[in-house]
Design a protein around this motif. Structure first.
Motif, PDB file in Angstrom:
ATOM      1  N   ASN A 297      12.701  36.035 -41.304  1.00 32.52           N
ATOM      2  CA  ASN A 297      12.808  34.838 -42.135  1.00 32.52           C
ATOM      3  C   ASN A 297      14.020  34.985 -43.041  1.00 32.52           C
ATOM      4  N   SER A 331       5.776  33.345 -38.048  1.00 34.24           N
ATOM      5  CA  SER A 331       5.767  33.263 -39.507  1.00 34.24           C
ATOM      6  C   SER A 331       5.188  31.936 -39.962  1.00 34.24           C
ATOM      7  N   LYS A 334       7.133  29.214 -43.963  1.00 34.82           N
ATOM      8  CA  LYS A 334       8.588  29.371 -44.107  1.00 34.82           C
ATOM      9  C   LYS A 334       9.201  28.269 -44.971  1.00 34.82           C
ATOM     10  N   GLN A 342       9.929  36.941 -47.971  1.00 34.41           N
ATOM     11  CA  GLN A 342      10.567  35.862 -48.733  1.00 34.41           C
ATOM     12  C   GLN A 342      10.103  35.754 -50.196  1.00 34.41           C
TER      13      GLN A 342
END
Length: 347
Positions: A297, A331, A334, A342
Motif C-alpha cells: 500500500n 488490503s 486503502k 499506512q
C-alpha cells in the motif's frame, strides 16, 4: 500537570480489596468496581451506578481513570473503520476494525509511533513517543468491539497487534493487555484468536517461549535474505534471519503456538523467482502455518511500488507448486489509509 493519583486500573483485584478494607467498605465493593472497570468498560467513576455517591466521590478523590477516547473515525467503502484514539496525555494512536463475512478483526497499536524505521511503513517515519499502558491497549480493543457490535451486530472474533509500534518492545504491557482481553472477567476472548506481529526481536521471541504464552506469533519478514531485509528493515542488522529462525523454533518448541510469516510484495525488489526460492527455504526452516503475501500500500516518503497482478499471481503459483501454504491478503481500507503499513495519524 501530572496527577499523583494512581490509575485505578493498575490495581489488581486483591489490591482493590485491600483498599476497600482500609476505608471500612465491604469486600464485595472491590468486585463491583473491578467489573465496572473491565467487564462493563466504565470510563468514569460517575458511571458506576450501583455504588453510593459518597463512595464514587471517594474513588474520584483517590484515583484516576484515564480512559482512551475515540477522536475521529473514517469509514471505508469496504466496511473497514479506522479510528484515531486520543490518550490521556493527548497523544494519538490508530486502530482498525476489519470486517469480513466470517471475521471481525481488530488491528491495534502498542506504541505511540515506532523506533524501528522500516522503510515501507508510514509509522516507521514517525518518532516513538512512548509505550501504551496495558489498559490503553485494552481500551482500543473494547472500543473497536463496540464498533463491531454497533455497525455489524457481531463481537470481535480476532485481534492482531499489527498497528503502530513494535509490540515486543512494549513486552510487559502487551502481555498484560492480552491477559485482560482473554480473562473471563475481561473481554473473555480465546488467546488462539490473538496474533502478535513482530518485526523480529529475537531475544523477546525467546522470552515469549519462556513465558509459555498462548497466543499466535507473526514475523514481518518482507525479504528472505539478510542483505535485502537490512535494506528495508534496519532491525535486521542486530536480529538477522539465522537468529530469528532459531528464536521462532524455540518459541514453537516451548508453546506449540501458530507461527506465520508476513511478506509484502515490492515491485522489482522481492517479487522474482529467486526471491520466492529464498522464501521457500525460510518457510521450511520453521514449522510455520502460513505465509501471508500482502499487497503493498503506497505511502508518502517511500520509493516502493506494488507489482502488477500477473507478477503477484506467478509468485503465488510458484509458492503453491512448492507446497508453501500461502495466501494473498487483499488490503482493506486503502481509501482511508487504514491498510497494512499506512497508519500514521494523518486523520
Amino acid at each position: 500537570m501530572k496527577s499523583d493519583k494512581k490509575n485505578i486500573r493498575h490495581l489488581s483485584l486483591p489490591a482493590l480489596q485491600e483498599y476497600f478494607g482500609s476505608i471500612d467498605e465491604k469486600a464485595f465493593r472491590a468486585k463491583q468496581v473491578y467489573e465496572w472497570l473491565w467487564l462493563r468498560h466504565a470510563t468514569s467513576f460517575e458511571a458506576m451506578t450501583n455504588l453510593s455517591k459518597d463512595l464514587r466521590h471517594k474513588l474520584e478523590e483517590n484515583f484516576v481513570l484515564p480512559a482512551v477516547k475515540v477522536d475521529a473515525t473514517q469509514h471505508s467503502n469496504d466496511g473497514t473503520i479506522k479510528s484515531r484514539f486520543r490518550l490521556h496525555d493527548n497523544h494519538l494512536v490508530e486502530g482498525v476494525l476489519i470486517p469480513t463475512d466470517t471475521r471481525q478483526t481488530a488491528c491495534v497499536s502498542s506504541q505511540v509511533g515506532c523506533s524501528l524505521s522500516c522503510k515501507f511503513c508510514a509509522t516507521g517515519y514517525m518518532d516513538r513517543k512512548r509505550n501504551l499502558d496495558f489498559d490503553e491497549i485494552y481500551d482500543e480493543v473494547a472500543l473497536i468491539n463496540q464498533q463491531a457490535m454497533e455497525h455489524n451486530g457481531k463481537k470481535l472474533t480476532n485481534i492482531v497487534f499489527m498497528g503502530m509500534g513494535e509490540p515486543l518492545l512494549n513486552y510487559k504491557n502487551v502481555l498484560q493487555s492480552i491477559e485482560r482481553i482473554t480473562a473471563p472477567d475481561g473481554l473473555g476472548m480465546s488467546p488462539k484468536r490473538v496474533t502478535v506481529s513482530t518485526a523480529g526481536v529475537a531475544k523477546m521471541i525467546r522470552q515469549l517461549g519462556d513465558d509459555k504464552v498462548r497466543f499466535n506469533l507473526a514475523l514481518s519478514l518482507h525479504a528472505a535474505n539478510d542483505k535485502k531485509r537490512s535494506e528495508i528493515m534496519p532491525i535486521n542488522d542486530s536480529n538477522n534471519l539465522k537468529e530469528l529462525m532459531a528464536a521462532l523454533n524455540y518459541f514453537y518448541k516451548e508453546t506449540g503456538n501458530e507461527i506465520s510469516f508476513e511478506y509484502i510484495l515490492f515491485r522489482d525488489f522481492n517479487d522474482s523467482k529467486q526471491d520466492a526460492d529464498e522464501l521457500i527455504k525460510i518457510y521450511r526452516q520453521v514449522p510455520a502455518d502460513l505465509v501471508n503475501i500482502i499487497e503493498y500500500n503506497p505511502i508518502d516518503n517511500a520509493r516502493f511500488q506494488k507489482p502488477d497482478a500477473e507478477t503477484a499471481e506467478d509468485f503465488m503459483d510458484y509458492l503453491a507448486k512448492n507446497r508453501v501454504n500461502a495466501r494473498l491478503r487483499r488490503s482493506r481500507g486503502k481509501d482511508i489509509d487504514a491498510a497494512c503499513g499506512q497508519l500514521a495519524n494523518k486523520g
